[in-house]
Design a protein around this motif. Sequence first.
Motif, PDB file in Angstrom:
ATOM      1  N   ALA A 687       0.848  -1.190   0.000  1.00 18.44           N
ATOM      2  CA  ALA A 687       0.000   0.000   0.000  1.00 18.44           C
ATOM      3  C   ALA A 687       0.880   1.236   0.000  1.00 18.44           C
ATOM      4  N   GLY A 688       0.481   2.266  -0.782  1.00 18.75           N
ATOM      5  CA  GLY A 688       1.246   3.509  -0.849  1.00 18.75           C
ATOM      6  C   GLY A 688       0.954   4.222  -2.155  1.00 18.75           C
ATOM      7  N   THR A 689       1.687   5.294  -2.425  1.00 21.97           N
ATOM      8  CA  THR A 689       1.545   6.003  -3.696  1.00 21.97           C
ATOM      9  C   THR A 689       2.364   5.275  -4.764  1.00 21.97           C
ATOM     10  N   HIS A 690       2.215   5.733  -5.994  1.00 22.54           N
ATOM     11  CA  HIS A 690       2.961   5.100  -7.089  1.00 22.54           C
ATOM     12  C   HIS A 690       4.459   5.220  -6.867  1.00 22.54           C
ATOM     13  N   ASP A 691       4.919   6.423  -6.516  1.00 21.35           N
ATOM     14  CA  ASP A 691       6.353   6.632  -6.326  1.00 21.35           C
ATOM     15  C   ASP A 691       6.868   5.789  -5.172  1.00 21.35           C
ATOM     16  N   GLU A 692       6.088   5.724  -4.090  1.00 22.68           N
ATOM     17  CA  GLU A 692       6.534   4.945  -2.932  1.00 22.68           C
ATOM     18  C   GLU A 692       6.665   3.468  -3.277  1.00 22.68           C
ATOM     19  N   MET A 694       7.074   2.134  -6.251  1.00 22.44           N
ATOM     20  CA  MET A 694       8.130   1.883  -7.225  1.00 22.44           C
ATOM     21  C   MET A 694       9.500   1.860  -6.539  1.00 22.44           C
ATOM     22  N   LYS A 695       9.670   2.687  -5.504  1.00 25.03           N
ATOM     23  CA  LYS A 695      10.943   2.706  -4.776  1.00 25.03           C
ATOM     24  C   LYS A 695      11.170   1.421  -3.993  1.00 25.03           C
ATOM     25  N   ALA A 701       5.876  -2.857  -8.321  1.00 28.08           N
ATOM     26  CA  ALA A 701       6.866  -2.327  -9.262  1.00 28.08           C
ATOM     27  C   ALA A 701       7.194  -3.360 -10.332  1.00 28.08           C
ATOM     28  N   ARG A 702       7.300  -4.614  -9.946  1.00 30.40           N
ATOM     29  CA  ARG A 702       7.633  -5.654 -10.919  1.00 30.40           C
ATOM     30  C   ARG A 702       6.552  -5.782 -11.995  1.00 30.40           C
TER      31      ARG A 702
END
Length: 712
Positions: A687-692, A694-695, A701-702
């Motif tokens: 759970a989180g934002t897109h940027d979070e 992806m990091k 992210a995969r």
Amino acid sequence: MGRFKRAVTKRKGVFNPEDNTRVKHTRVGVWDLYEEINPDLQHIPGSTWIEKTLEAYACLPYLLRMVRDILSIRSCLVLIGAYGVAEVLSSLIPAASLWYSGQLINILQSAIETRQVDADKLFRICAGRVGCSITRRLLNHALAEIKGPLSRRLKAQYSLHIFRARARLDLPTYEDPLVQRQLDEASSTSGSIAYDSVMMAGQIVATLLQVVTQVSVVAQVLGGQRDGLLLAILCFATSMSDWVGRWNILGSEQVWAATTKDKEYIRMVGMKHVVNNVEHRKEFIAGNLSEFMSKEFEEVSERVGPDNAMDFNDVRRISRSRKHFNFWSLLHDPLRELPQIVFTLRAIQHPASMPVSLASLNLLQQSTSQFSFMVWRFFDQTSSITEQLATVRKLYEVANIPNRIEDGTVPFPEDAQKIQHGIALEFRNVSFRYPGSEQYALQNISFKLSAGQLCVIVGANGSGKSTILKLVSRLYDPDDGQILLDGHDIRTLKLFDLRQAISVLFQDYTHFPLSIRDNIALGDPSNFRNDEHVEAAARLGGASDFIEKLPEKYDTYLDRPVRDYFSGIPEGTKTLFGRNIDYSAVRSAGGMGARAGGLTLSGGQMQRLAVSRTFMRSVVSEDTKVGLLLFDEPSASLDPTAEHDLFARLRELRGNKTMVFSSHRFGNLTRHADLILYMNDSVIVEAGTHDELMKRQGEYARIWMLQAQAFL
């Protein structure tokens, strides 16, 4: 094929076919019939009759309610009154005809004794007989004219009753197979139950009146003749023996069940379904199965045999007909011969009175013939009072089926203006399993979304995304945990207010068998007749362009609910009444007519209509009360361009409203999300934002990178 067909019963307890102490097993052809033989009151003398009486008594409140409902229909009052008068008058005609026949016997007796005939009296009697015939014909015509409108009005009234009973049910209740069966049983007879009850009451009154008047007239006519009463008793005894032998005013509600384990019979019926049902036709033709299946069906039918290849209802009907032999049926033929024997003995003793005796015997035979027909008609139409009362009860009980989702008491929202800025949503340790499933659809789900935020739920199909949206709109209630809207447990909120504040588009959306205009307008019933709002919603949903190209535009039906009827037409005819002809309807309907061709739209076009319906209430209306938008895979059937345009409109039009969006495709909508929930196997993995996310280089992210590479 192996399912039991339950008889209608209110008896408490368990029916176990394996309990041979309470259940009788009979083999009827390929069918196994199990009948209850040990009711609860079996050891009490007369308990069966007492039980049936109590069951009938329990149904009386429903009968009284039906009487009140029927009498509340103003147009029915006059029809019922006219029907009652016509039925009573019609029931008196046979007695009047008998009386005139008796007068003819008196004239015959007087002529034998005095060698004279009263011509005026004879003329009046003949005129009376003719008048009875004419009156009977007129009354029969009047009854036929009354029954049609009465039946139609009662059918319309109880169609509304069934419609309301179905409309009020929530999803878990409606999906229950037992509830579906109860609704189907009530719906299948709803139009005729009230009418049949009125007809039954009329037939009972008419029958009693006919019996009393005919017996009275016969007794009066023959009372003064030698052996007249004896002849009357013997003639009527034949009909009475039939009546007594078949009288079942409190019909049996015996519990029974039937099944078949005969593999050949089951296979034979299955092969019939393969050939008869249109959904199997494609595979049937493509598989070249015609010759093979025909040969197999012939062989299976021979192994089953013609005596066994019957539906259970046919087998049971034949079995019942064999059980009609009883004591009264044994007496029937001797009783029928006794009047002839008595007449012969009387003629030998008193030859001079033979003409009168012959006329009396003819009168009695005519009377008993009419009487027998009346009795047979009575049994044919009424069958069983208990059964009819149970049917009335069943009709009204569908309106009292309790919903599984209990209504709350707290109005929502507290501030109507505040909802324009969105609704806060929170899940606290929510777990849920669908009814009948042992696997969790959601397990210990927790997240919090502030008012006005955008949440995107992503994950594979079956991960639980759609279930979250269904729980928010309270289509189901969670097994554990809480769901909060603006800090309120949604179980405490009034259901109407809750759903009024939410606009939802489900992945498994449907289109109603109504016009395109109505399909979109039903998104907001308060603006149902506002054509400007409908067209605006269609533009926002991306559907207006293809709708305008349709011949009937917004009045187009996607699937016309009323089919056209026509006779055989040339094979080259492809359209009729401006619509394509679907000949599959001709085959399935036995040649009665073809279905009015429905409109064929692409999956993307159909989805745009569904999105337009959602926009109808959520963004078009200026005084909208919607603060939470739920979209379940709204772009699943859209091409990339249409998907991009839809996401852009969603971001632009949602304003300050809270939105929850589910998808298995990671589009550019996730870049703008305030919260992304990545789900797998009924739990939230990340759970989180897109940027979070992806990091973190996790599963989100995969998969995002895998989908992005497809466009590189």
